[in-house]
Design a protein around this motif. Structure first.
Motif, PDB file in Angstrom:
ATOM      1  N   GLU A 164      -1.774  -5.383   0.237  1.00 46.31           N
ATOM      2  CA  GLU A 164      -3.078  -5.823  -0.259  1.00 46.31           C
ATOM      3  C   GLU A 164      -2.884  -7.127  -1.032  1.00 46.31           C
ATOM      4  O   GLU A 164      -2.072  -7.174  -1.965  1.00 46.31           O
ATOM      5  N   GLU A 213       1.389   3.298   3.139  1.00 46.70           N
ATOM      6  CA  GLU A 213       1.962   2.597   4.292  1.00 46.70           C
ATOM      7  C   GLU A 213       3.464   2.380   4.150  1.00 46.70           C
ATOM      8  O   GLU A 213       4.080   1.751   5.010  1.00 46.70           O
ATOM      9  N   ASP A 266      -2.475  -3.686   7.707  1.00 46.21           N
ATOM     10  CA  ASP A 266      -2.703  -2.717   6.624  1.00 46.21           C
ATOM     11  C   ASP A 266      -1.438  -2.394   5.828  1.00 46.21           C
ATOM     12  O   ASP A 266      -1.362  -1.334   5.202  1.00 46.21           O
ATOM     13  N   ASP A 284      -4.577  -7.860   6.683  1.00 46.37           N
ATOM     14  CA  ASP A 284      -5.381  -6.660   6.923  1.00 46.37           C
ATOM     15  C   ASP A 284      -5.280  -6.170   8.365  1.00 46.37           C
ATOM     16  O   ASP A 284      -5.619  -5.017   8.653  1.00 46.37           O
ATOM     17  N   ARG A 316       0.850  -1.190   0.000  1.00 48.71           N
ATOM     18  CA  ARG A 316       0.000   0.000   0.000  1.00 48.71           C
ATOM     19  C   ARG A 316       0.893   1.251   0.000  1.00 48.71           C
ATOM     20  O   ARG A 316       1.769   1.392   0.855  1.00 48.71           O
TER      21      ARG A 316
END
Length: 267
Positions: free
Chosen positions: A175, A109, A172, A169, A106
């Motif tokens: 993905e 992140e 986070d 998840d 991500r």
């Protein structure tokens, strides 16, 4: 009396030119340190004296403080990594297979990943993806017996993908964009038992289907017989009568099953 002569310091145009060149080179060096390009499919984490500063920089031309800040690139493209694994089933049988996971870091992140887990792309998979993937594989396969795993391979593959995604998840960081299980390997003696069970299940399903069909046919005929009373049969007889053949029909409503028609024959 003659005054003593003073020696003049040589300050010609060459000295000024050298200074200008030096300043120009220093400026170019500072610009080279300050400007940098983030390629497409990547983001850059900026650190100021070793500490993450601000949000990750997006693709394109960017600027940073020379000598004070550094840029650390991270790929946000979809990565594909195969993972060979071996694990135990519910009935304590060893299976081997390959899990090919598709994932992407991500973008927002990347700074947190740099601060807490990995300082470069090479560390993202072994430190983030691989532990969660192996944990999910062992968790799922330990719930099923070997026969079930072999016969419901596609469903279990989907369950593993969801489990891996749920595990990742929690943090986070990345993905999960897909997971494929291939190359299932089991002992040969168990393979024959699995095939026999699958054949028996197919035969049972076929027999159950035939029974249902027979029950539906019986119900249909029973319903039809109940609906054919004497008056309906008499009406059907009249509809089919050719008007020539002499018959002595039974009268409906005479009690009991009624008297059936008697065919006399043609004259």
């Amino acid at each position: 009396m003659q005054s003593p002569m003073r020696s003049a310091s040589p300050q010609g145009p060459e000295t000024g030119l050298v200074a200008i060149v030096a300043i120009g080179l220093a400026t170019l060096l500072l610009l080279a340190q300050a400007l940098f390009i983030v390629p497409a499919g990547e983001v850059a984490v900026i650190t100021t004296l070793g500490k993450v500063s601000g949000l990750p920089r997006q693709p394109g031309l960017n600027i940073k403080l020379p000598l004070v800040q550094q840029a650390w690139p991270f790929s946000i493209r979809t990565q594909v990594r195969p993972e060979d694994f071996a694990t135990l089933t519910k009935d304590l049988q060893v299976i081997q297979a390959t899990a090919t996971v598709k994932y992407a870091l991500r973008a927002d992140e990347a700074g947190r990943v740099y601060s807490t887990i990995a300082s470069n792309d090479r560390d993202v998979y072994p430190r983030i993806i691989q532990p969660s993937l192996l944990k999910a594989l062992k968790s799922v396969f330990s719930q099923y017996e070997l026969v079930t795993i072999a016969s419901e391979w596609n469903d279990i593959s989907s369950l593993v993908e969801r489990t891996v995604a749920e595990e990742l998840d929690k943090f986070d960081y990345v993905e999960v964009r897909g997971l494929d299980l291939t190359g299932l390997e089991i002992a040969e003696e168990y393979r024959a038992a699995i095939e026999q069970k699958q054949i028996a299940e197919q035969q049972l399903l076929r027999a159950q289907t035939e029974v249902k069909i027979a029950e539906q046919e019986a119900l249909r005929y029973d319903t039809l017989n109940k609906s054919l009373d004497d008056q309906v049969l008499y009406k059907l007889f009249l509809d089919k009568w050719d008007g020539v053949t002499q018959v002595v029909p039974g009268l409906p409503g005479s009690g009991g099953a009624g008297t059936p028609p008697v065919i006399v024959g043609r004259r």
